[in-house]
Design a protein around this motif. Structure first.
Motif, mmCIF file in Angstrom:
data_model
loop_
_atom_site.group_PDB
_atom_site.id
_atom_site.type_symbol
_atom_site.label_atom_id
_atom_site.label_comp_id
_atom_site.label_asym_id
_atom_site.label_seq_id
_atom_site.Cartn_x
_atom_site.Cartn_y
_atom_site.Cartn_z
ATOM 1 N N ALA A 1 1.002 -1.116 -0.061
ATOM 2 C CA ALA A 1 -0.196 0.145 0.034
ATOM 3 C C ALA A 1 0.857 1.332 -0.040
ATOM 4 O O ALA A 1 0.529 2.169 -0.653
ATOM 5 N N LYS A 2 1.951 1.378 0.656
ATOM 6 C CA LYS A 2 2.884 2.410 0.993
ATOM 7 C C LYS A 2 3.543 2.571 -0.600
ATOM 8 O O LYS A 2 3.580 4.036 -1.066
ATOM 9 N N TYR A 3 4.027 1.443 -1.130
ATOM 10 C CA TYR A 3 4.793 1.790 -2.468
ATOM 11 C C TYR A 3 3.697 2.117 -3.439
ATOM 12 O O TYR A 3 4.117 2.942 -4.439
ATOM 13 N N ALA A 4 2.502 1.562 -3.541
ATOM 14 C CA ALA A 4 1.657 1.954 -4.525
ATOM 15 C C ALA A 4 1.173 3.475 -4.707
ATOM 16 O O ALA A 4 1.024 3.978 -5.433
ATOM 17 N N ALA A 5 0.964 3.803 -2.938
ATOM 18 C CA ALA A 5 0.778 5.412 -2.946
ATOM 19 C C ALA A 5 1.898 6.253 -3.251
ATOM 20 O O ALA A 5 1.633 7.387 -3.774
ATOM 21 N N SER A 6 3.058 5.716 -3.097
ATOM 22 C CA SER A 6 4.564 6.373 -3.694
ATOM 23 C C SER A 6 4.236 6.606 -5.112
ATOM 24 O O SER A 6 4.763 7.468 -5.690
ATOM 25 N N LEU A 7 4.062 5.374 -5.870
ATOM 26 C CA LEU A 7 4.043 5.436 -7.149
ATOM 27 C C LEU A 7 2.853 6.439 -7.751
ATOM 28 O O LEU A 7 2.993 7.073 -8.684
ATOM 29 N N ALA A 8 1.600 6.204 -7.090
ATOM 30 C CA ALA A 8 0.641 7.264 -7.579
ATOM 31 C C ALA A 8 1.280 8.745 -7.333
ATOM 32 O O ALA A 8 0.677 9.572 -8.347
ATOM 33 N N SER B 1 1.273 11.485 -10.433
ATOM 34 C CA SER B 1 0.598 12.605 -10.368
ATOM 35 C C SER B 1 1.271 13.727 -10.514
ATOM 36 O O SER B 1 1.000 15.076 -11.105
ATOM 37 N N ASP B 2 2.428 13.943 -9.526
ATOM 38 C CA ASP B 2 3.312 15.204 -9.527
ATOM 39 C C ASP B 2 4.237 15.216 -10.312
ATOM 40 O O ASP B 2 4.855 16.406 -10.603
ATOM 41 N N PHE B 3 4.884 14.237 -10.838
ATOM 42 C CA PHE B 3 5.832 14.125 -11.848
ATOM 43 C C PHE B 3 5.509 13.608 -13.352
ATOM 44 O O PHE B 3 6.295 12.775 -13.666
ATOM 45 N N PRO B 4 4.653 14.071 -14.097
ATOM 46 C CA PRO B 4 4.191 13.220 -15.056
ATOM 47 C C PRO B 4 5.315 13.518 -16.101
ATOM 48 O O PRO B 4 5.446 12.403 -17.210
ATOM 49 N N GLU B 5 5.877 14.354 -16.338
ATOM 50 C CA GLU B 5 7.223 14.544 -17.158
ATOM 51 C C GLU B 5 8.253 13.636 -16.980
ATOM 52 O O GLU B 5 8.978 13.470 -18.181
ATOM 53 N N HIS B 6 8.368 12.978 -15.944
ATOM 54 C CA HIS B 6 9.320 11.967 -15.623
ATOM 55 C C HIS B 6 9.023 10.437 -15.550
ATOM 56 O O HIS B 6 9.815 9.601 -15.119
ATOM 57 N N ALA B 7 7.855 10.493 -15.931
ATOM 58 C CA ALA B 7 7.101 8.975 -15.735
ATOM 59 C C ALA B 7 7.898 8.071 -16.672
ATOM 60 O O ALA B 7 8.178 6.850 -16.036
ATOM 61 N N LYS B 8 8.133 8.277 -17.799
ATOM 62 C CA LYS B 8 8.734 7.254 -18.597
ATOM 63 C C LYS B 8 10.189 6.961 -18.126
ATOM 64 O O LYS B 8 11.018 5.647 -18.678
ATOM 65 N N LYS B 9 10.750 7.747 -17.438
ATOM 66 C CA LYS B 9 12.277 7.481 -16.759
ATOM 67 C C LYS B 9 12.175 6.345 -15.672
ATOM 68 O O LYS B 9 13.146 5.786 -15.636
ATOM 69 N N GLU C 1 26.883 3.525 -8.382
ATOM 70 C CA GLU C 1 25.762 4.452 -8.522
ATOM 71 C C GLU C 1 25.464 4.792 -7.087
ATOM 72 O O GLU C 1 25.661 4.085 -6.111
ATOM 73 N N THR C 2 24.832 6.083 -7.022
ATOM 74 C CA THR C 2 23.969 6.434 -5.650
ATOM 75 C C THR C 2 22.794 6.355 -5.710
ATOM 76 O O THR C 2 21.946 7.113 -6.625
ATOM 77 N N GLY C 3 22.104 5.739 -4.857
ATOM 78 C CA GLY C 3 20.474 5.782 -4.691
ATOM 79 C C GLY C 3 19.875 7.114 -4.564
ATOM 80 O O GLY C 3 20.651 7.926 -3.791
ATOM 81 N N ALA C 4 18.754 7.307 -5.000
ATOM 82 C CA ALA C 4 18.127 8.477 -4.747
ATOM 83 C C ALA C 4 17.871 9.244 -3.264
ATOM 84 O O ALA C 4 17.560 8.196 -2.485
ATOM 85 N N ARG C 5 18.046 10.194 -3.127
ATOM 86 C CA ARG C 5 17.654 10.661 -1.843
ATOM 87 C C ARG C 5 16.707 11.789 -1.792
ATOM 88 O O ARG C 5 15.945 12.101 -0.630
ATOM 89 N N THR C 6 16.665 12.300 -2.842
ATOM 90 C CA THR C 6 15.368 13.475 -3.186
ATOM 91 C C THR C 6 14.512 12.910 -4.335
ATOM 92 O O THR C 6 15.195 12.484 -5.566
ATOM 93 N N LEU C 7 13.126 12.949 -4.348
ATOM 94 C CA LEU C 7 12.469 12.509 -5.482
ATOM 95 C C LEU C 7 12.547 13.347 -6.620
ATOM 96 O O LEU C 7 12.188 14.529 -6.645
ATOM 97 N N PHE C 8 13.180 12.916 -7.587
ATOM 98 C CA PHE C 8 13.565 13.596 -8.854
ATOM 99 C C PHE C 8 14.186 14.889 -8.552
ATOM 100 O O PHE C 8 13.768 15.797 -9.272
#
Length: 293
Positions: A31-38, A42-50, A238-245
């Motif tokens: 549920a948490k990860y599905a909400a994060s994906l949503a 919703s907030d970053f449609p320009e980056h969805a394909k990435k 590689e360095t994992g993400a710390r800030t969303l996009f």
């Protein structure tokens, strides 16, 4: 001794090239990860394909999944304790009755040796009606069969690739998954998926992990150490993400994905897709100068 699966299941994977579903996420985690994906959609449609390539470099919550202890324990039962994350790749299949993946092997466009394991982690129901993955048992022992690329707009794959040689499809197995389950298969195993007619999106995250001893491709690439130590140094870190996009995350993603694109699209007549950084690099291969798909 294995911790998550039995010795018999490890042997089954070695012989058949896939493993039936294993529960790795609790319902509240799904549920948490599905909400994060949503939120991302919703907030970053320009980056969805990435999110289709190395999404752990863009989203902290996907980096968290890449380091999830139960998932790593499962992979370690087969790969050992020194593990690299090659990619975390979101695969969202709409219920349009069109999008599909032809029969293919991931080894066709990248010579990772001796092994990479791909896990289909379900964040939604994944039934035959949803267009779940299908695998051909034992096909990882056939070697890499000839593939051709296509510009088929219904293909979910980067190059619309599919196997051009004849092979026996009669033993195909549907990897039906419940939310929180993961089904594993060898990257050399023939696999594909049908269309989604369920009335809802099929959402899976491909978890692509490999041992640190893997050999490097023609063009040097990158990977993220998620367990143990890397004494081989075949891949750039590689360095994992710390800030969303975040700005730094987007730049890091662009750099690392471009290195991968030089291998995936090395002999392609198609433009490099947006999910591989197509259209954003002035130093891209010739094919990448065309408009990204």
């Amino acid at each position: 001794m294995p911790e998550v699966i039995s010795s018999e299941q490890v042997k089954f994977f070695d012989e058949q090239g896939y493993l039936p579903p294993v529960q790795v996420l609790a319902p509240e985690e799904v549920a948490k990860y599905a909400a994060s994906l949503a939120q991302c959609r919703s907030d970053f449609p320009e980056h969805a394909k990435k999110l289709k390539t190395k999404a752990h470099l863009l989203c902290p919550w996907i980096d968290e999944i890449a380091r999830h202890s139960r998932i790593l324990d499962l992979y370690a039962d087969i790969l050992g304790d020194d593990i690299l994350c090659y990619s975390m790749a979101m695969r969202i299949k709409p219920s349009d009755g069109k999008v599909q993946a032809g029969w293919h092997q991931d080894t066709a466009y990248g010579g990772i040796e001796p092994i990479m394991i791909i896990g289909a982690l379900a964040l939604s129901e994944c039934t035959v009606k949803h267009g779940c993955l299908q695998v051909i048992p034992g096909s990882h022992k056939l070697g890499t069969l000839p593939h051709v690329e296509s510009d088929d707009p219904t293909s979910i794959l980067a190059r619309g690739q599919f196997i051009s040689a004849e092979f026996d499809k009669s033993s195909a197995v549907d990897l039906v998954l419940k939310p929180g389950e993961i089904g594993l298969f060898n990257a050399a195993t023939i696999h594909g998926s049908g269309v989604n007619t369920s009335g809802e999106d099929r959402v899976i995250l491909l978890v692509e992990l490999m041992p640190t001893c893997v050999k490097q491709r023609k063009h040097r690439e990158s990977a993220m150490l998620v367990r143990g130590t890397d004494t081989h140094g075949n891949y750039d870190a590689e360095t994992g993400a710390r800030t969303l996009f975040g700005e730094a995350e987007l730049a890091h993603w662009s750099d690392k994905v471009f290195s991968r694109a030089k291998n995936v699209f090395a002999d392609s007549k198609l433009p490099v897709s947006e999910s591989y950084g197509g259209g954003t690099r002035t130093d891209a291969p010739a094919a990448a100068t065309a408009a990204a798909k």
